[in-house]
Design an enzyme around this catalytic site. Structure first.
Site, PDB file in Angstrom:
ATOM      1  N   LYS A  68       1.054  -1.426  -0.213  1.00  0.00           N
ATOM      2  CA  LYS A  68       0.159   0.025   0.422  1.00  0.00           C
ATOM      3  C   LYS A  68       0.427   1.947   0.099  1.00  0.00           C
ATOM      4  CE  LYS A  68      -2.161   3.076   2.455  1.00  0.00           C
ATOM      5  NZ  LYS A  68      -2.381   4.067   1.783  1.00  0.00           N
ATOM      6  N   GLY A 104       6.453   4.810   8.119  1.00  0.00           N
ATOM      7  CA  GLY A 104       6.238   6.020   7.764  1.00  0.00           C
ATOM      8  C   GLY A 104       5.996   6.624   9.789  1.00  0.00           C
ATOM      9  N   SER A 105       5.240   7.167  10.331  1.00  0.00           N
ATOM     10  CA  SER A 105       5.368   8.143  11.325  1.00  0.00           C
ATOM     11  C   SER A 105       4.728   7.449  12.430  1.00  0.00           C
ATOM     12  CB  SER A 105       4.357   9.108  11.531  1.00  0.00           C
ATOM     13  OG  SER A 105       2.724   8.331  10.897  1.00  0.00           O
ATOM     14  N   THR A 106       5.468   7.969  13.827  1.00  0.00           N
ATOM     15  CA  THR A 106       5.022   7.173  14.792  1.00  0.00           C
ATOM     16  C   THR A 106       3.858   6.708  15.055  1.00  0.00           C
ATOM     17  OG1 THR A 106       7.580   7.715  15.518  1.00  0.00           O
ATOM     18  CG2 THR A 106       6.099   6.645  17.063  1.00  0.00           C
ATOM     19  N   GLY A 126       2.558   4.279  13.537  1.00  0.00           N
ATOM     20  CA  GLY A 126       3.149   2.523  13.344  1.00  0.00           C
ATOM     21  C   GLY A 126       2.764   2.477  15.086  1.00  0.00           C
ATOM     22  N   GLU A 183       9.479   1.118  11.497  1.00  0.00           N
ATOM     23  CA  GLU A 183      10.335   1.822  10.626  1.00  0.00           C
ATOM     24  C   GLU A 183       9.729   3.192  10.704  1.00  0.00           C
ATOM     25  OE1 GLU A 183      12.960   1.316  10.464  1.00  0.00           O
ATOM     26  OE2 GLU A 183      13.050  -0.928   9.674  1.00  0.00           O
ATOM     27  N   CYS A 241      13.233  10.090   6.663  1.00  0.00           N
ATOM     28  CA  CYS A 241      13.617   9.934   8.914  1.00  0.00           C
ATOM     29  C   CYS A 241      14.830  10.106   8.908  1.00  0.00           C
ATOM     30  CB  CYS A 241      12.738   8.865   8.720  1.00  0.00           C
ATOM     31  SG  CYS A 241      13.813   6.969   7.604  1.00  0.00           S
ATOM     32  N   GLU A 294       9.646  15.672  15.283  1.00  0.00           N
ATOM     33  CA  GLU A 294      10.146  15.344  13.901  1.00  0.00           C
ATOM     34  C   GLU A 294       9.027  16.727  12.971  1.00  0.00           C
ATOM     35  OE1 GLU A 294       8.796  12.249  11.729  1.00  0.00           O
ATOM     36  OE2 GLU A 294      11.045  11.198  11.158  1.00  0.00           O
TER      37      GLU A 294
HETATM   38  P1  NAD Z   1       2.107   8.398   7.095  1.00  0.00           P
HETATM   39  O1  NAD Z   1       2.534   7.498   8.784  1.00  0.00           O
HETATM   40  O2  NAD Z   1       1.515   9.588   8.086  1.00  0.00           O
HETATM   41  O3  NAD Z   1       1.888   7.341   6.863  1.00  0.00           O
HETATM   42  C1  NAD Z   1       2.625   6.118   6.347  1.00  0.00           C
HETATM   43  C2  NAD Z   1       1.567   5.430   5.394  1.00  0.00           C
HETATM   44  O4  NAD Z   1       0.601   4.916   6.377  1.00  0.00           O
HETATM   45  C3  NAD Z   1       1.204   5.333   4.314  1.00  0.00           C
HETATM   46  O5  NAD Z   1       0.614   4.694   3.093  1.00  0.00           O
HETATM   47  C4  NAD Z   1      -0.013   6.563   4.823  1.00  0.00           C
HETATM   48  O6  NAD Z   1      -1.135   6.232   3.685  1.00  0.00           O
HETATM   49  C5  NAD Z   1      -0.702   4.913   5.755  1.00  0.00           C
HETATM   50  N1  NAD Z   1      -1.500   5.359   7.403  1.00  0.00           N
HETATM   51  C6  NAD Z   1      -1.921   6.969   7.123  1.00  0.00           C
HETATM   52  N2  NAD Z   1      -2.511   7.167   8.263  1.00  0.00           N
HETATM   53  C7  NAD Z   1      -2.974   5.476   8.449  1.00  0.00           C
HETATM   54  C8  NAD Z   1      -3.869   4.959   9.538  1.00  0.00           C
HETATM   55  N3  NAD Z   1      -4.693   5.043  10.105  1.00  0.00           N
HETATM   56  N4  NAD Z   1      -3.724   3.705   9.707  1.00  0.00           N
HETATM   57  C9  NAD Z   1      -3.529   2.727   8.175  1.00  0.00           C
HETATM   58  N5  NAD Z   1      -2.436   2.993   7.819  1.00  0.00           N
HETATM   59  C10 NAD Z   1      -1.841   4.619   7.580  1.00  0.00           C
HETATM   60  O7  NAD Z   1       3.385   8.926   7.077  1.00  0.00           O
HETATM   61  P2  NAD Z   1       4.169   9.843   5.883  1.00  0.00           P
HETATM   62  O8  NAD Z   1       3.244  11.175   6.229  1.00  0.00           O
HETATM   63  O9  NAD Z   1       3.503   8.917   4.560  1.00  0.00           O
HETATM   64  O10 NAD Z   1       5.855   9.607   5.869  1.00  0.00           O
HETATM   65  C11 NAD Z   1       6.277  10.281   6.651  1.00  0.00           C
HETATM   66  C12 NAD Z   1       6.643   9.337   8.154  1.00  0.00           C
HETATM   67  O11 NAD Z   1       7.152   8.456   7.432  1.00  0.00           O
HETATM   68  C13 NAD Z   1       7.780  10.401   8.983  1.00  0.00           C
HETATM   69  O12 NAD Z   1       7.408  10.524  10.586  1.00  0.00           O
HETATM   70  C14 NAD Z   1       8.900   9.874   8.677  1.00  0.00           C
HETATM   71  O13 NAD Z   1       9.799  10.049   9.800  1.00  0.00           O
HETATM   72  C15 NAD Z   1       8.218   8.284   8.635  1.00  0.00           C
HETATM   73  N6  NAD Z   1       9.713   7.449   7.961  1.00  0.00           N
HETATM   74  C16 NAD Z   1      10.412   6.976   8.225  1.00  0.00           C
HETATM   75  C17 NAD Z   1      10.885   5.481   7.804  1.00  0.00           C
HETATM   76  C18 NAD Z   1      11.936   4.554   8.044  1.00  0.00           C
HETATM   77  O14 NAD Z   1      12.882   4.148   7.945  1.00  0.00           O
HETATM   78  N7  NAD Z   1      12.248   4.672  10.047  1.00  0.00           N
HETATM   79  C19 NAD Z   1      11.602   6.233   6.274  1.00  0.00           C
HETATM   80  C20 NAD Z   1      10.722   7.360   5.502  1.00  0.00           C
HETATM   81  C21 NAD Z   1       9.638   8.131   6.727  1.00  0.00           C
END
Ligand code: NAD
Length: 496
Positions: free
Chosen positions: A189, A242-244, A247, A265, A300, A399
Site C-alpha cells: 500500500k 511511516g510516522s510513529t 505505527g 520503521e 526519517c 520531527e
Molecule cells: P504516515 O504515517 O502518515 O503514512 C505512512 C503510510 O501509512 C501511508 O501509506 C499512509 O496511507 C498509511 N496510513 C496513514 N494513516 C494510517 C492509519 N491511520 N492507518 C493505517 N495506515 C495509515 O507517514 P508519511 O507522512 O507518509 O511519511 C512520513 C513519516 O514516515 C515520517 O514520520 C518519517 O519519519 C517516516 N519514515 C520513516 C522511515 C524509517 O525508515 N524509519 C523512512 C521514511 C519515512
C-alpha cells in the site's frame, strides 16, 4: 536528454495509472471512490486514483492468500523466484526515466535524484535479495544422540507492506524485495500522495513473470485502506514505514485482530555531533547541509539536531551557512535542482508552523525561515537553521520532516552524548571526530540504529536499517530483513 524541457515533454505525455493491481489485473474500488494526486510543483491534479476500502482490501488479501497457498510462488524452486526478481530489477532500470518522473511529479523531489538514486537503488535492492535467496542455509541443532533436529526458514504467508511518500519506490523495494524472495505473497500500500511507482512496480512484476496475486498493490487512504490491512484477520505480517503515531495504530490493529506480526520503521530526529577534534570541518559542514536538505529534509533519518562543540562553533556555523547556499530550492524538473518542492501545501504549512513556534520559543534564526514561490507553486521552503538553547523546545523534540535544522552548542563529550540520547527517537546519529578513541567511545554510547562516523546517514543494502525507542523495531535491508519475512521451523526426527 535529461534537461528541463525533455522532462516537461515527458510529463505532458505521461499516462498516470489510476488503478490498483489485484490478482494481476487492474482493479477499481467497488464504490467508485477516487483520490486526487497533486503535483506539488504545479499544484495540478496528475490523476484521480481509485481509493480502496475494506471490501477491496478483502479482495487483495484473498488473492494473496490463494496464491500463497497454491505454492505457485512460495514453493517454486529458488532459481525460478530468483530469475523473476532479477528480471524485475532489470525492468525497473529499463523504465528508469518514467519511474523517476512519477516519483518527482507526485512528491516533489528533484527528478535527477530519483533518476540517479531512488530508481537504480530500488533495482539494486530487488536484485540483491534475488541473489541472496539461494545463499541462506538452515541449521542442525545439537540435540541429544538418537535425534536430528533441523531448523529451517519458511515463508510466513501474506505480507502487507505499508509505505510512505518520501522514497516511494525505494522503501517499497526494501520490503517487497526480501518478502517476495522469501516466497511470501505481498500486498503493497503506497501513500496516497505517491501511488504511481508502486502500481508500475506491480505491472513490471507481472511482466517479469511473477504469477498474478503474488504482488498486489492497493491504493487509498491510510484511514481506510491502511487500517483495513492492519485489522485484517488473514494477513500474517505487517511491515510499515511511516510516522510513529500511525505505527502505534498498527500495533493496536494487530491486537484487535489476529496478532499479526508488526514491524515498524517510524520517525526520527537524528543528532549530528561535531567535535572539536574533527579536522575537516568543511566536509562536516557540507555533509550537515546535505543531511538536512537532501530530499527537502523529508527523510526519517535526517540529521535534524546539530550539536557543535563550543570552540569550533563559530567556524562551523559560518561554513554550514555558506554550504546551504547551494541548497536553495528549485523546480524539481530542473536538472540543477538539489532541493525540490515539499510534498504538499499542507505539509509546507506544517513545516512553517514548526519554524514559527521555534522562534516564539526563543530560537535564534540563523538563516532561512521562509517559504518561497517558484513558477506557479509556493510549496518550497528555504534551508533553515535555528539555534536553540532549551532542549524542551518543540524544534528539538519533534520531527519536522523539512529542511529545518535545530542547532545547539555543547562543552563536554558526556553532555553531547546526553543531549543526543535524551529523545524519544533513536533512528540514526552521526559523529565527527579524528580521535579514534572518541569515535568508538561515543558510537558505543549513542542510542541509534545506525551511527555514522565522519559521514551522515550511512546506508547500504548490505547493512541493517531501522531504529530503537519510538523510531520502531525490526530492520530493513541486509540479510536480517529475512527475519521479518520468514519463520523458523523445527523438524525433529527421532532416529531408530
Ligand atoms: P504516515 O504515517 O502518515 O503514512 C505512512 C503510510 O501509512 C501511508 O501509506 C499512509 O496511507 C498509511 N496510513 C496513514 N494513516 C494510517 C492509519 N491511520 N492507518 C493505517 N495506515 C495509515 O507517514 P508519511 O507522512 O507518509 O511519511 C512520513 C513519516 O514516515 C515520517 O514520520 C518519517 O519519519 C517516516 N519514515 C520513516 C522511515 C524509517 O525508515 N524509519 C523512512 C521514511 C519515512
Amino acid at each position: 536528454m535529461h534537461d528541463r524541457q525533455s522532462w516537461e515533454n515527458r510529463l505532458n505525455n505521461q499516462q498516470f495509472c489510476s488503478w490498483s493491481v489485484i490478482n494481476g489485473e487492474r482493479y477499481f474500488a467497488k464504490d467508485g471512490g477516487k483520490l486526487p494526486v497533486i503535483n506539488p510543483a504545479t499544484c495540478s491534479v496528475l490523476a484521480e486514483v481509485t481509493a480502496c476500502q475494506e471490501a477491496d482490501i478483502d479482495e487483495a488479501v484473498h488473492s494473496a492468500r490463494r496464491t500463497f497457498d497454491s505454492g505457485i510462488w512460495s514453493e517454486q524452486p529458488l532459481q525460478v523466484r530468483k530469475a523473476a526478481l532479477l528480471r524485475l530489477s532489470q525492468l525497473i532500470l529499463e523504465h528508469k526515466e518514467e519511474l523517476a518522473l512519477l516519483e518527482s511529479a507526485s512528491m516533489g523531489k528533484p527528478v535527477m535524484d530519483a533518476l540517479n538514486g531512488d530508481i537504480p537503488g530500488a533495482a539494486h535492492v530487488i536484485a540483491w535479495y534475488a541473489e541472496s535467496i539461494d545463499k541462506i542455509y538452515g541449521e542442525v541443532a545439537p540435540t541429544p544422540p538418537g535425534s536430528l533436529a533441523t531448523i529451517t526458514r519458511e515463508p510466513i504467508g501474506v505480507v502487507a507492506a505499508i509505505v510512505p511518500w518520501n522514497f516511494p519506490l525505494d522503501i517499497a523495494a526494501w520490503k517487497v524485495g526480501p518478502a517476495l524472495a522469501a516466497g511470501n505473497s505481498v500486498i503493497l500500500k503506497p501513500s496516497e500522495n505517491s501511488p504511481f511507482t508502486a502500481i508500475r512496480l506491480a505491472e513490471l512484476a507481472l511482466e517479469a513473470g511473477l504469477p498474478p496475486g503474488v504482488l498486489n498493490v492497493v491504493t487509498g487512504t491510510g484511514i481506510e485502506a491502511g487500517a483495513a490491512l492492519g485489522k485484517h484477520h488473514d494477513i500474517d505480517v505487517v511491515t510499515f514505514t511511516g510516522s510513529t503515531s500511525v505505527g502505534k495504530a498498527f500495533m493496536a490493529y494487530s491486537g484487535e485482530s489476529n496478532l499479526k506480526q508488526v514491524w515498524l520503521e517510524c520517525g526520527g530526529k537524528s543528532a549530528n555531533i561535531i567535535f572539536a577534534n574533527c579536522r575537516n570541518l568543511d566536509e562536516a559542514a557540507e555533509k550537515a547541509a546535505f543531511g538536512i536538505c537532501f530530499n527537502q529534509g523529508e527523510v526519517c533519518s535526517a540529521n535534524s539536531r546539530l550539536l557543535v562543540e563550543r570552540s569550533v562553533y563559530p567556524a562551523f556555523i559560518e561554513a554550514l551557512l555558506s554550504k546551504l547556499h547551494a541548497w536553495q530550492p528549485m523546480h524539481p524538473l530542473d536538472s540543477q535542482a538539489r532541493m525540490g518542492a515539499m510534498v504538499s501545501s499542507a505539509h509546507k504549512e506544517k513545516v512553517l508552523g514548526f519554524i514559527a513556534t521555534a522562534l516564539e520559543q526563543g530560537g535564534e534564526l540563523l538563516t532561512g525561515g521562509t517559504a518561497c514561490e517558484i513558477e506557479v507553486s509556493g510549496n518550497y521552503i528555504s534551508p533553515t537553521v535555528i539555534k536553540i538553547s532549551d532542549e524542551n523546545a518543540a524544534l528539538w523534540r519533534e520531527e519536522v520532516f523539512g529542511p529545518v535544522l535545530a542547532v545547539k552548542v555543547f562543552d563536554e563529550e558526556p553532555e553531547a552524548i546526553q543531549s543526543a540520547n535524551n529523545h524519544i527517537y533513536a533512528l540514526a546519529a552521526s559523529v565527527w571526530t579524528d580521535d579514534l578513541n572518541q569515535a568508538h567511545r561515543v558510537s558505543r554510547k549513542l542510542n541509534a540504529g545506525t551511527v555514522s562516523v565522519n559521514t551522515v546517514d550511512a546506508l547500504d543494502v548490505t547493512v541493517p536499517f531501522g531504529g530503537n525507542r519510538q523510531s520502531g523495531f525490526g530492520r530493513d535491508l541486509s540479510l536480517h530483513a529475512f527475519d521479518k519475512f520468514t519463520r523458523l521451523k523445527t523438524t525433529w526426527l527421532a532416529l531408530r
